[in-house]
Scaffold this motif. Sequence first.
Motif, PDB file in Angstrom:
ATOM      1  N   THR A   1     -11.787  10.368  51.643  1.00 38.01           N
ATOM      2  CA  THR A   1     -12.236  10.341  53.034  1.00 38.01           C
ATOM      3  C   THR A   1     -11.131   9.829  53.953  1.00 38.01           C
ATOM      4  O   THR A   1     -10.891  10.388  55.025  1.00 38.01           O
ATOM      5  N   LEU A   2     -10.447   8.780  53.528  1.00 36.43           N
ATOM      6  CA  LEU A   2      -9.335   8.243  54.316  1.00 36.43           C
ATOM      7  C   LEU A   2      -8.203   9.271  54.424  1.00 36.43           C
ATOM      8  O   LEU A   2      -7.580   9.410  55.488  1.00 36.43           O
ATOM      9  N   ARG A   3      -7.946   9.999  53.338  1.00 35.41           N
ATOM     10  CA  ARG A   3      -6.907  11.034  53.356  1.00 35.41           C
ATOM     11  C   ARG A   3      -7.294  12.152  54.323  1.00 35.41           C
ATOM     12  O   ARG A   3      -6.467  12.621  55.112  1.00 35.41           O
ATOM     13  N   ALA A   4      -8.547  12.563  54.309  1.00 37.49           N
ATOM     14  CA  ALA A   4      -9.014  13.614  55.224  1.00 37.49           C
ATOM     15  C   ALA A   4      -8.895  13.178  56.687  1.00 37.49           C
ATOM     16  O   ALA A   4      -8.674  14.008  57.570  1.00 37.49           O
ATOM     17  N   GLY A   5      -9.006  11.877  56.927  1.00 35.20           N
ATOM     18  CA  GLY A   5      -8.870  11.352  58.282  1.00 35.20           C
ATOM     19  C   GLY A   5      -7.441  11.053  58.681  1.00 35.20           C
ATOM     20  O   GLY A   5      -7.175  10.576  59.782  1.00 35.20           O
ATOM     21  N   GLY A   6      -6.493  11.301  57.777  1.00 38.81           N
ATOM     22  CA  GLY A   6      -5.084  11.079  58.088  1.00 38.81           C
ATOM     23  C   GLY A   6      -4.649   9.629  57.997  1.00 38.81           C
ATOM     24  O   GLY A   6      -3.575   9.272  58.479  1.00 38.81           O
ATOM     25  N   LEU A   7      -5.449   8.773  57.359  1.00 38.61           N
ATOM     26  CA  LEU A   7      -5.114   7.355  57.276  1.00 38.61           C
ATOM     27  C   LEU A   7      -4.369   6.989  55.997  1.00 38.61           C
ATOM     28  O   LEU A   7      -3.717   5.949  55.927  1.00 38.61           O
ATOM     29  N   VAL A   8      -4.477   7.852  54.980  1.00 35.98           N
ATOM     30  CA  VAL A   8      -3.836   7.624  53.689  1.00 35.98           C
ATOM     31  C   VAL A   8      -3.187   8.921  53.243  1.00 35.98           C
ATOM     32  O   VAL A   8      -3.714  10.004  53.504  1.00 35.98           O
ATOM     33  N   GLN A   9      -2.040   8.806  52.593  1.00 37.37           N
ATOM     34  CA  GLN A   9      -1.426   9.972  51.971  1.00 37.37           C
ATOM     35  C   GLN A   9      -1.380   9.717  50.469  1.00 37.37           C
ATOM     36  O   GLN A   9      -1.239   8.577  50.039  1.00 37.37           O
ATOM     37  N   SER A  10      -1.527  10.749  49.691  1.00 37.98           N
ATOM     38  CA  SER A  10      -1.562  10.620  48.234  1.00 37.98           C
ATOM     39  C   SER A  10      -0.526  11.534  47.613  1.00 37.98           C
ATOM     40  O   SER A  10      -0.266  12.629  48.124  1.00 37.98           O
ATOM     41  N   ARG A  11       0.066  11.058  46.519  1.00 37.95           N
ATOM     42  CA  ARG A  11       1.026  11.888  45.785  1.00 37.95           C
ATOM     43  C   ARG A  11       0.941  11.527  44.308  1.00 37.95           C
ATOM     44  O   ARG A  11       0.667  10.384  43.947  1.00 37.95           O
ATOM     45  N   ARG A  12       1.144  12.517  43.492  1.00 34.26           N
ATOM     46  CA  ARG A  12       1.108  12.292  42.051  1.00 34.26           C
ATOM     47  C   ARG A  12       2.467  11.754  41.615  1.00 34.26           C
ATOM     48  O   ARG A  12       3.508  12.242  42.015  1.00 34.26           O
ATOM     49  N   SER A  13       2.415  10.732  40.767  1.00 35.02           N
ATOM     50  CA  SER A  13       3.628  10.150  40.200  1.00 35.02           C
ATOM     51  C   SER A  13       3.423  10.079  38.688  1.00 35.02           C
ATOM     52  O   SER A  13       2.932   9.075  38.173  1.00 35.02           O
ATOM     53  N   GLY A  14       3.737  11.164  37.997  1.00 37.64           N
ATOM     54  CA  GLY A  14       3.428  11.236  36.575  1.00 37.64           C
ATOM     55  C   GLY A  14       1.924  11.437  36.430  1.00 37.64           C
ATOM     56  O   GLY A  14       1.343  12.309  37.058  1.00 37.64           O
ATOM     57  N   ALA A  15       1.283  10.598  35.658  1.00 32.17           N
ATOM     58  CA  ALA A  15      -0.169  10.709  35.470  1.00 32.17           C
ATOM     59  C   ALA A  15      -0.964  10.179  36.661  1.00 32.17           C
ATOM     60  O   ALA A  15      -1.897  10.822  37.115  1.00 32.17           O
ATOM     61  N   PRO A  16      -0.609   8.996  37.189  1.00 33.20           N
ATOM     62  CA  PRO A  16      -1.445   8.464  38.282  1.00 33.20           C
ATOM     63  C   PRO A  16      -1.154   9.106  39.635  1.00 33.20           C
ATOM     64  O   PRO A  16      -0.058   9.625  39.870  1.00 33.20           O
ATOM     65  N   VAL A  17      -2.148   9.067  40.489  1.00 35.55           N
ATOM     66  CA  VAL A  17      -1.983   9.464  41.883  1.00 35.55           C
ATOM     67  C   VAL A  17      -1.796   8.180  42.678  1.00 35.55           C
ATOM     68  O   VAL A  17      -2.571   7.234  42.522  1.00 35.55           O
ATOM     69  N   LEU A  18      -0.744   8.122  43.490  1.00 34.29           N
ATOM     70  CA  LEU A  18      -0.468   6.936  44.291  1.00 34.29           C
ATOM     71  C   LEU A  18      -0.888   7.181  45.728  1.00 34.29           C
ATOM     72  O   LEU A  18      -0.657   8.261  46.280  1.00 34.29           O
ATOM     73  N   HIS A  19      -1.498   6.181  46.332  1.00 33.40           N
ATOM     74  CA  HIS A  19      -2.005   6.271  47.695  1.00 33.40           C
ATOM     75  C   HIS A  19      -1.306   5.226  48.560  1.00 33.40           C
ATOM     76  O   HIS A  19      -1.126   4.084  48.139  1.00 33.40           O
ATOM     77  N   ALA A  20      -0.936   5.622  49.761  1.00 26.51           N
ATOM     78  CA  ALA A  20      -0.290   4.703  50.706  1.00 26.51           C
ATOM     79  C   ALA A  20      -0.806   5.015  52.109  1.00 26.51           C
ATOM     80  O   ALA A  20      -1.166   6.150  52.414  1.00 26.51           O
ATOM     81  N   ARG A  21      -0.835   3.989  52.952  1.00 31.17           N
ATOM     82  CA  ARG A  21      -1.255   4.204  54.338  1.00 31.17           C
ATOM     83  C   ARG A  21      -0.221   5.046  55.068  1.00 31.17           C
ATOM     84  O   ARG A  21       0.974   4.922  54.842  1.00 31.17           O
TER      85      ARG A  21
END
Length: 90
Positions: free
Chosen positions: A58-78
């Motif tokens: 939901t935060l990603r859809a609102g443009g407040l968080v971006q996500s990227r895959r780093s190997g197995a885990p997905v990392l999230h940052a504001r």
Amino acid sequence: MTPVTCPTCSRRRPPGTSPRPRSCAGCGRRTPDRPRSTSESAARAGLAVSTASHHLSTLRAGGLVQSRRSGAPVLHARTALGDALVTANR
């Protein structure tokens, strides 16, 4: 009753309130700006991983968080917009 101290941000809370980070407004503002995995975000917020994943979507859809895959885990940052929202209430 004695005041409760949040274990994450050390903010003192009124007696009888939950010390869990997800109920503490200070935690969101004091979280370091490094990317976190979904599991790490869930643990810090005191949420189930599935619930944290939904919130992050939901935060990603609102443009407040971006996500990227780093190997197995997905990392999230504001994003810059997320940072602006967090700092606007300080």
